[in-house]
Design a protein around this motif. Structure first.
Motif, PDB file in Angstrom:
ATOM      1  N   ASP A   1       0.807  -1.215   0.000  1.00 27.92           N
ATOM      2  CA  ASP A   1       0.000   0.000   0.000  1.00 27.92           C
ATOM      3  C   ASP A   1       0.841   1.265   0.000  1.00 27.92           C
ATOM      4  N   ASP A   2       2.060   1.178   0.542  1.00 26.66           N
ATOM      5  CA  ASP A   2       2.906   2.370   0.536  1.00 26.66           C
ATOM      6  C   ASP A   2       3.622   2.564  -0.799  1.00 26.66           C
ATOM      7  N   ASN A   3       3.346   1.685  -1.770  1.00 26.10           N
ATOM      8  CA  ASN A   3       3.934   1.759  -3.120  1.00 26.10           C
ATOM      9  C   ASN A   3       5.456   1.680  -3.101  1.00 26.10           C
ATOM     10  N   SER A   4       6.019   1.027  -2.082  1.00 28.22           N
ATOM     11  CA  SER A   4       7.470   0.958  -1.958  1.00 28.22           C
ATOM     12  C   SER A   4       8.097  -0.111  -2.843  1.00 28.22           C
ATOM     13  N   ILE A   5       7.323  -1.065  -3.306  1.00 27.91           N
ATOM     14  CA  ILE A   5       7.868  -2.149  -4.118  1.00 27.91           C
ATOM     15  C   ILE A   5       6.824  -2.581  -5.135  1.00 27.91           C
ATOM     16  N   ASP A   6       7.288  -2.835  -6.351  1.00 32.48           N
ATOM     17  CA  ASP A   6       6.395  -3.229  -7.441  1.00 32.48           C
ATOM     18  C   ASP A   6       6.680  -4.661  -7.872  1.00 32.48           C
ATOM     19  N   SER A   7       5.678  -5.274  -8.449  1.00 36.71           N
ATOM     20  CA  SER A   7       5.890  -6.536  -9.155  1.00 36.71           C
ATOM     21  C   SER A   7       6.625  -6.246 -10.458  1.00 36.71           C
ATOM     22  N   GLU A   8       6.934  -7.266 -11.201  1.00 36.73           N
ATOM     23  CA  GLU A   8       7.599  -7.077 -12.483  1.00 36.73           C
ATOM     24  C   GLU A   8       6.616  -7.334 -13.622  1.00 36.73           C
ATOM     25  N   ALA A   9       6.679  -6.488 -14.655  1.00 32.24           N
ATOM     26  CA  ALA A   9       5.856  -6.710 -15.832  1.00 32.24           C
ATOM     27  C   ALA A   9       6.274  -8.020 -16.507  1.00 32.24           C
ATOM     28  N   TYR A  10       5.337  -8.667 -17.167  1.00 32.95           N
ATOM     29  CA  TYR A  10       5.681  -9.918 -17.854  1.00 32.95           C
ATOM     30  C   TYR A  10       4.815 -10.103 -19.092  1.00 32.95           C
ATOM     31  N   GLN A  11       5.264 -11.013 -19.949  1.00 30.83           N
ATOM     32  CA  GLN A  11       4.517 -11.351 -21.152  1.00 30.83           C
ATOM     33  C   GLN A  11       4.554 -12.871 -21.332  1.00 30.83           C
ATOM     34  N   VAL A  12       3.428 -13.420 -21.718  1.00 28.51           N
ATOM     35  CA  VAL A  12       3.297 -14.864 -21.893  1.00 28.51           C
ATOM     36  C   VAL A  12       2.668 -15.137 -23.249  1.00 28.51           C
ATOM     37  N   VAL A  13       3.228 -16.108 -23.967  1.00 27.11           N
ATOM     38  CA  VAL A  13       2.698 -16.525 -25.268  1.00 27.11           C
ATOM     39  C   VAL A  13       2.223 -17.972 -25.155  1.00 27.11           C
ATOM     40  N   ARG A  14       1.024 -18.220 -25.668  1.00 25.39           N
ATOM     41  CA  ARG A  14       0.462 -19.573 -25.685  1.00 25.39           C
ATOM     42  C   ARG A  14       0.042 -19.910 -27.111  1.00 25.39           C
ATOM     43  N   THR A  15       0.143 -21.182 -27.467  1.00 23.98           N
ATOM     44  CA  THR A  15      -0.294 -21.587 -28.802  1.00 23.98           C
ATOM     45  C   THR A  15      -0.847 -23.003 -28.756  1.00 23.98           C
ATOM     46  N   LYS A  16      -1.727 -23.285 -29.692  1.00 24.09           N
ATOM     47  CA  LYS A  16      -2.345 -24.607 -29.780  1.00 24.09           C
ATOM     48  C   LYS A  16      -2.744 -24.857 -31.231  1.00 24.09           C
ATOM     49  N   ILE A  17      -2.506 -26.088 -31.714  1.00 18.65           N
ATOM     50  CA  ILE A  17      -2.959 -26.502 -33.039  1.00 18.65           C
ATOM     51  C   ILE A  17      -3.687 -27.825 -32.891  1.00 18.65           C
ATOM     52  N   GLY A  18      -4.610 -28.077 -33.800  1.00 13.67           N
ATOM     53  CA  GLY A  18      -5.373 -29.318 -33.705  1.00 13.67           C
ATOM     54  C   GLY A  18      -5.985 -29.725 -35.025  1.00 13.67           C
ATOM     55  N   PHE A  19      -6.532 -30.919 -35.017  1.00 12.94           N
ATOM     56  CA  PHE A  19      -7.198 -31.455 -36.202  1.00 12.94           C
ATOM     57  C   PHE A  19      -8.382 -32.288 -35.740  1.00 12.94           C
ATOM     58  N   GLN A  20      -9.548 -32.034 -36.345  1.00 13.07           N
ATOM     59  CA  GLN A  20     -10.716 -32.849 -36.040  1.00 13.07           C
ATOM     60  C   GLN A  20     -11.353 -33.337 -37.333  1.00 13.07           C
ATOM     61  N   ARG A  21     -11.917 -34.524 -37.248  1.00 15.32           N
ATOM     62  CA  ARG A  21     -12.436 -35.162 -38.463  1.00 15.32           C
ATOM     63  C   ARG A  21     -13.563 -36.121 -38.111  1.00 15.32           C
ATOM     64  N   ASN A  22     -14.598 -36.116 -38.922  1.00 16.18           N
ATOM     65  CA  ASN A  22     -15.608 -37.164 -38.872  1.00 16.18           C
ATOM     66  C   ASN A  22     -15.082 -38.343 -39.679  1.00 16.18           C
ATOM     67  N   LEU A  23     -14.737 -39.434 -38.980  1.00 17.26           N
ATOM     68  CA  LEU A  23     -14.225 -40.608 -39.679  1.00 17.26           C
ATOM     69  C   LEU A  23     -15.326 -41.338 -40.421  1.00 17.26           C
ATOM     70  N   SER A  24     -16.539 -41.236 -39.909  1.00 11.07           N
ATOM     71  CA  SER A  24     -17.714 -41.826 -40.539  1.00 11.07           C
ATOM     72  C   SER A  24     -18.914 -41.076 -40.003  1.00 11.07           C
ATOM     73  N   THR A  25     -20.093 -41.596 -40.258  1.00  6.24           N
ATOM     74  CA  THR A  25     -21.292 -40.951 -39.737  1.00  6.24           C
ATOM     75  C   THR A  25     -21.396 -41.114 -38.228  1.00  6.24           C
ATOM     76  N   LYS A  26     -20.608 -41.999 -37.634  1.00  6.00           N
ATOM     77  CA  LYS A  26     -20.709 -42.262 -36.203  1.00  6.00           C
ATOM     78  C   LYS A  26     -19.456 -41.864 -35.424  1.00  6.00           C
ATOM     79  N   TRP A  27     -18.294 -41.972 -36.030  1.00  7.70           N
ATOM     80  CA  TRP A  27     -17.042 -41.741 -35.307  1.00  7.70           C
ATOM     81  C   TRP A  27     -16.474 -40.356 -35.616  1.00  7.70           C
TER      82      TRP A  27
END
Length: 766
Positions: A687-713
């Motif tokens: 509260d006295d503003n005597s110490i700060d956290s550090e700024a940071y940056q985070v990168v996330r990524t995701k790739i995927g593939f989806q497919r109907n193998l048949s009318t059921k799967w």
């Protein structure tokens, strides 16, 4: 002489013998193309109705299939409308499939949706697609992509959500922000909210209201987070499915589900089992949670809509706690020494249940009156071993919500109720005992307590259409909260029992919306909100009730614009100011005890901007970049704590700048993915503003593939990386951390270094 009937039989047998080889040679071939473009489609499934023989198209969109008899063929392809073709003879087919926008939307990944131009308040929605951007274990990344929201995460079971700076003074959990699962409160009687136990596989969308603007769900000072399960529009077909996720630090997650939906989508039942476990990045960081959930929904034009929800969760999680600066920089995998030495943990079971029924009770000219009644019951039975003591606690909650709505009868899903009037009543019985600890072994009883927490909310809100473009919104919330505390141990002859209630609180809400056309709207809001203190915050250092503690309350003023251009460019811009009085401050009086004091006033000025642009959207590809930016100028207007005057200092625990940006892509052939960037600015840790956290940056990524193998799967496989840049950062900060025994203060919960995960999902239509 051969009889005539015998002759007929012989002739029939002879004809069938001659015809059968011809039928067996029925050959079907062809090509499948996209309607309108004549582009050959690869991997289209062709299935016969009776023989269940099948084929798929090759790289040129061509196929061949032999049938034993005339049949009906089902031609299906993900992202396109299925068709049926009758085949009575050998033939070569030229087939055209039309793009199915609904199927594409089922896997479409876009930025946070702005779904209602008429709303006179800052509101955003996280749809299912956004929850699927990450590994599914936590909602933290999804909430941190919403403007004005910042969710700290020290561990899977240690989180703190802040909205527009509200809730940042809570130490180890989320307070001052209400949360619901459909119509079941997830917020306890003393204002603490835990959403971590609700598995994301159950959720269809999450509504986020910022500031005290959700009148129908109380006037929470910070806002409201509303988890919603699948509605009729999103009922899944009858199927069984299972999804397995494995990742770094022993992450194993399984979700198995049985889903039943009848043909006309009036009945849906979901039985969901999920388990998440990890040994964690840090010492003493093991985590295991499993739950079993049943959701049933019945929809009838005559009898209305009935929803049943029941969930049982069992969790055991060890607690590494926060660490000091030296450990954070050099050994972030360490647990706090005191917690690691006794292997501190929490272990609990939780039941969440609810029954809701909605029915039309009357019809008027162009209008109808509907009533929705919800009953809910929750129970939590917990055991926690800490360095200071052992805590055993049990809480049971039951309550009722009833809402009567006057609605237009034009079947418009975007129309808001003209008038809503309701009541929510809530009673929680909380029992807890503390015991001396001997390196984690339970010894003598220290305290034996019981608390009855009660509140009642009366609310009403209405929309007045001043003109075809202008809408006035008015809402009001009336609240009464009380605590009844009993001390059964009466240690040292002192009975700490007592009752505590707050003055009746009336919170009005007034909003105005002007919709220029179907694409652009302006809105403004004035609203009042409040946050009651917990029982612990009402106690004196001696443990007796302090009647001078007041409810934290404030006013919110905001102005904004939202809309879209050419259905591709979507935006929302909001500027606001909030003025909070009787700020509650948790003052630490010893190693394991905090008390509350009303220490002053804060001013919250901010700007929130969200934009998204669908760069590509056609039958083959969809690509959408987006940006969420939050500017926060929060300060102590008046803040005197004991002999310290912090007036004019920046508010603790809230970054002045937050930025989330990313791009999502999706293809008709099944490939999808995203990359997301998050920036969090430095902020004061004291509260006295005597110490700060550090700024940071985070990168996330995701790739995927989806497919109907048949009318059921159907299969869905994906791979992702969190913290791609291997950034060292604190994912949660313990503000105003104390120091005891000449030990340095422990501010930091280190975030995970670069880590990986992969998922495989398989579903089978029954």
């Amino acid at each position: 002489m051969i009889k005539t009937s015998t002759l007929h039989v012989l002739l029939t047998i002879t004809l069938l013998t001659l015809i059968n080889p011809c039928i067996a040679q029925l050959k079907v071939s062809g090509i499948v193309m996209e309607s309108g473009t004549d582009r050959a489609l690869i991997g289209v499934t062709i299935i016969s109705k009776s023989s269940e023989k099948g084929a798929t198209t090759d790289i040129n969109g061509q196929f061949e299939l032999e049938l034993p008899s005339p049949d009906s063929l089902l031609i299906s392809y993900i992202g396109y409308k299925s068709i049926r073709v009758k085949v009575t003879e050998s033939v070569s087919l030229n087939l055209q499939l039309e793009v199915d926008t609904k199927q594409l939307n089922a896997i479409e990944i876009t930025a946070p949706k702005i779904i209602e131009l008429k709303l006179p308040a800052s509101f955003m929605q996280i749809p299912k697609e956004h929850l699927n951007r990450d590994n599914g274990t936590t909602i933290v990344p999804a909430l941190n992509r919403i403007t004005g929201v910042y969710m700290h995460s020290g561990a899977l079971n240690t989180n703190r959500i802040t909205i527009r700076g509200i809730g940042n003074r809570s130490l180890f959990s989320t307070t001052k922000i209400r949360a619901y699962l459909d119509d079941i409160p997830l917020t306890t009687g003393d204002g603490e909210t835990t959403i971590e136990d609700i598995d994301l596989s159950l959720i269809q969308k999450v509504d986020v209201w910022k500031g005290p603007t959700a009148s129908l769900y109380g006037a929470g000072l910070g806002g409201m987070i509303h988890y919603k399960t699948r509605d009729q529009e999103n009922f899944m077909p009858t199927a069984v499915s299972t999804k397995l996720t494995a990742g770094s630090y022993g992450l194993i997650r399984n979700v198995s589900e049985l889903n039943f939906t009848n043909d006309d989508k009036t009945l849906n039942t979901v039985l969901n089992y999920n388990n998440t476990s990890s040994y964690g990045y840090r010492d003493n960081n093991e985590y295991d949670r499993e739950s079993l959930t049943l959701i049933g929904k019945s929809i009838s034009g005559k009898f209305g809509k009935t929803t049943l929800f029941g969930s049982f969760t069992k969790l055991k999680a060890f607690i590494p706690s926060s660490i000091d600066r030296d450990d954070y920089e050099n050994s972030p995998q360490n647990a706090a020494f005191t917690w690691g030495s006794i292997k501190g943990f929490e272990d609990y079971t939780k039941v969440i249940s609810g029954l809701s029924h909605e029915i039309k009770i009357a019809e008027l000219t162009g209008l109808e009156i509907r009533n929705r009644t919800s009953l809910f019951y929750t129970n939590r039975d917990a055991y926690e071993s800490t360095p200071f003591n052992i805590l055993e606690e049990n809480s049971s909650t039951y309550g009722l919500r009833n809402v009567i709505e006057l609605q237009k009868r034009d079947d418009s899903k975007t129309n808001l109720p003209i008038l809503s009037i309701g009541i929510e009543t809530f009673s929680e019985n909380y029992d807890w005992e503390t015991f001396e600890t001997n390196n984690g072994l339970k010894e003598a009883l220290l305290s034996d307590n019981e608390e009855e927490r009660k509140y009642i909310n009366l609310f009403a809100q209405s929309y007045f259409e001043i003109s075809t473009k202008a809408t006035l919104f008015a809402g009001i919330n009336f609240n009464n909260t009380s605590y009844d505390y009993k001390d059964f141990l009466k240690s040292d002859g002192l009975d700490k029992s007592g009752n505590y209630g707050f003055d009746y609180i009336i919170s009005p809400h007034l909003g105005f919306n002007y919709q220029f056309n179907n694409n652009v709207a302006l809105f403004s809001t004035i609203s009042h909100g409040f946050s009651p203190p917990s029982l612990e915050e009402t106690l004196t250092p001696e443990g007796t009730i302090n009647p001078d503690i007041q409810v934290e309350k404030g006013w919110n003023y905001e102005f904004g614009a939202r809309g879209n251009i050419d259905s591709k460019f979507t935006y929302e811009l909001t500027v606001y100011t909030m003025h909070i009085k009787d700020l509650l401050v948790a003052r630490r009086v010893n190693a394991d005890q905090f008390i509350g004091v009303n220490a002053g006033e804060t001013e919250h000025n901010g700007l929130e901007l969200f934009v998204a642009y669908e760069v590509i959207k056609n039958s083959n590809w969809q690509m959408t970049p987006f940006i969420s930016y939050t500017y926060s100028d929060y300060a102590f207007k008046e803040f005197v704590d004991e002999d310290n005057d912090y007036s004019g200092n920046n508010l603790t625990g809230t970054p002045p700048h937050q930025l989330s940006a990313g791009v999502d892509f999706n293809s008709a052939i099944g490939f999808y993915g995203n990359i997301n960037y998050q920036y969090v600015d430095a902020f004061p840790m004291r509260d006295d503003n005597s110490i700060d956290s550090e700024a940071y940056q985070v990168v996330r990524t995701k790739i995927g593939f989806q497919r109907n193998l048949s009318t059921k799967w159907k299969i869905d496989a994906s791979f992702g990386i969190d913290n791609v840049l291997d950034e060292k950062y604190a994912s949660m900060i313990l503000i105003n951390a104390g120091s005891f025994g000449n030990n340095p203060p422990r501010y930091y919960y280190p975030g995970l270094p670069r880590n990986y995960f992969g998922s495989l999902s398989v579903s089978y239509l029954l």
